[in-house]
Design a protein around this motif. Sequence first.
Motif, short mmCIF file in Angstrom:
data_model
loop_
_atom_site.label_atom_id
_atom_site.label_comp_id
_atom_site.label_asym_id
_atom_site.label_seq_id
_atom_site.Cartn_x
_atom_site.Cartn_y
_atom_site.Cartn_z
N GLY A 192 -8.16 -1.13 3.49
CA GLY A 192 -7.10 -2.15 4.21
C GLY A 192 -7.96 -2.93 5.17
O GLY A 192 -7.74 -4.12 5.33
N PHE A 227 -5.53 -7.96 -0.58
CA PHE A 227 -4.96 -6.57 -0.59
C PHE A 227 -4.38 -6.01 -1.93
O PHE A 227 -4.48 -4.98 -2.58
CB PHE A 227 -3.86 -6.46 0.14
CG PHE A 227 -4.22 -6.72 1.83
CD1 PHE A 227 -4.71 -5.76 2.56
CD2 PHE A 227 -4.20 -8.02 2.25
CE1 PHE A 227 -4.98 -5.86 3.82
CE2 PHE A 227 -4.89 -8.27 3.67
CZ PHE A 227 -5.13 -7.05 4.33
N PHE A 274 0.81 -1.35 -0.12
CA PHE A 274 -0.10 0.00 0.06
C PHE A 274 0.75 1.20 0.09
O PHE A 274 0.48 2.24 -0.65
CB PHE A 274 -0.85 0.08 1.24
CG PHE A 274 -1.66 1.33 1.42
CD1 PHE A 274 -2.66 1.54 0.33
CD2 PHE A 274 -1.75 1.94 2.49
CE1 PHE A 274 -3.49 2.67 0.51
CE2 PHE A 274 -2.38 3.28 2.60
CZ PHE A 274 -3.36 3.40 1.63
#
Length: 499
Positions: A405, A230, A168
């Motif tokens: 997330g 993710f 991320f």
Amino acid sequence: MIWGWAYRWRVQLMATGVGVLAALLRFVTLSYPKALVFDEVYYARGAFSLLVFGYEGDWSGDDQWFASGNYSGLSSEGDYVVHPMVGKLLIAVGIKIFGPTPFGWRVMEALFGVALVVITALIARTLLRSTLFGGIAGVLLAVDGLAITMSRTALLDGFLAFFAMAGFGLIVWDRERFRRRLSARMDAARAEGQDPTLGYGPRMGIRWMRLGAIVVFALAMSTKWSGGYFAAVFLVLSIVWDMTTRRSLGIERWFGGSALRAIPTFLATLVLMPTVYVATWWNWFATDGSYARHWAETHPGKGVTWLPDSLRSLVEYHRQMWEFHTHLTTPHSYQANPWGWPLQIRPTSFYFEDVNAHCGAERCVSAITSIGNVAIWWVAVAAVLYALWRLVRRRDPLGFVLSLGFFAGWVPWLPYAYRTIFTFYSIVFIPFLVLTLAWMLQRIAQPRGRGTWSPKGTLIVGVYLGIVLIIAGYFLPLWTGNPIPYDYWRMHMWTRPWI
């Protein structure tokens, strides 16, 4: 003059500060207890056998023989393991350096736990445009009980949390770099008398950080398959961010330009993720004793027959792993319904033993319970709800983006509530809850935007952070396993499901 120096180096000082705090809470007394804690019995021993044989051998005998230095239970027969290799390979690195000791099999987990705190703080600093609130996010994660416990125990989920957050972070920093480069190219085009807003906009070349994110997400999936969620969420977010950036800069065909230039990313994902994943099984391919290594040779005409024997065996092995995961319903004392994970309704007891220690009481115990810092978790759930409200009512997407997330790490488990699963899986989304919480605290302290402080809001944030630190100090012995009176342990069991 010293204040000017401190201001120039404020980001480095912040990252160092939260890193030192996290390291103290994760490395001090890391060797205690001198026993295999919870599922360390699988992963620490598996990592040790990787060093001995190059693959994971089967173990017999008492589970704690390994912790006492007795390795006679290890056989050369391949063990049927149900998770990919990366996490165990990382644990093996620690054992290789420091030996098969509690510190050796936990050190890499602690190191990655500290790194998780630091990158969370840096991501928060980038997205919130505030070094202070980036530091607050780092402190919150540093003193969370689940994050501390998972950083001190040789399991796989802490590594998964790191890779998910690192991926991320690369997506975030790619966005920042992309916007700067795109603006610069458009300014250069205007200087040459061109209109850069026509058509699809300027070409930007290879997005190395985005490719790096794909590799990191592949490592997440190579630790536990749930890392794939993710990858899906954040790679889509990256494309959406491209679209909003092009639109904000006035590019005429912002949607088509972003969609067209997402094709190379999509193709790179199709190539890089499986390539990295299969590469992490190199030791399985390189050894003969691994479980199911020669399945194809003993089962001619079965499986995916057009693949080479080694890959056909690996695919069959993965089919067996999938069957295991989707049908695991063996009752366990600490299994927990995922609907209760965000509120820490049923935390996992990793370790509980009576000990002979001077703790000021007749009965002393050593307990490790993965209870999150409830002042963080309970308020963070409220922050997620607030983020959804801000998205709908104020069209403020940042809080929702920060909480993505959380949804990626939580929602996929909801259909599997019938399975034997545990609250500690939520370590993968606590960093994103912390990001959302830091965002809400910033909104409370600076309701009119950055630079405009509310005295009342600032006081509320300050008092709240004080409560977080007090609860962290109160629960710390239960996160580290330090000997305490049994009655003191009972004082921490606020609800029946915690016992």
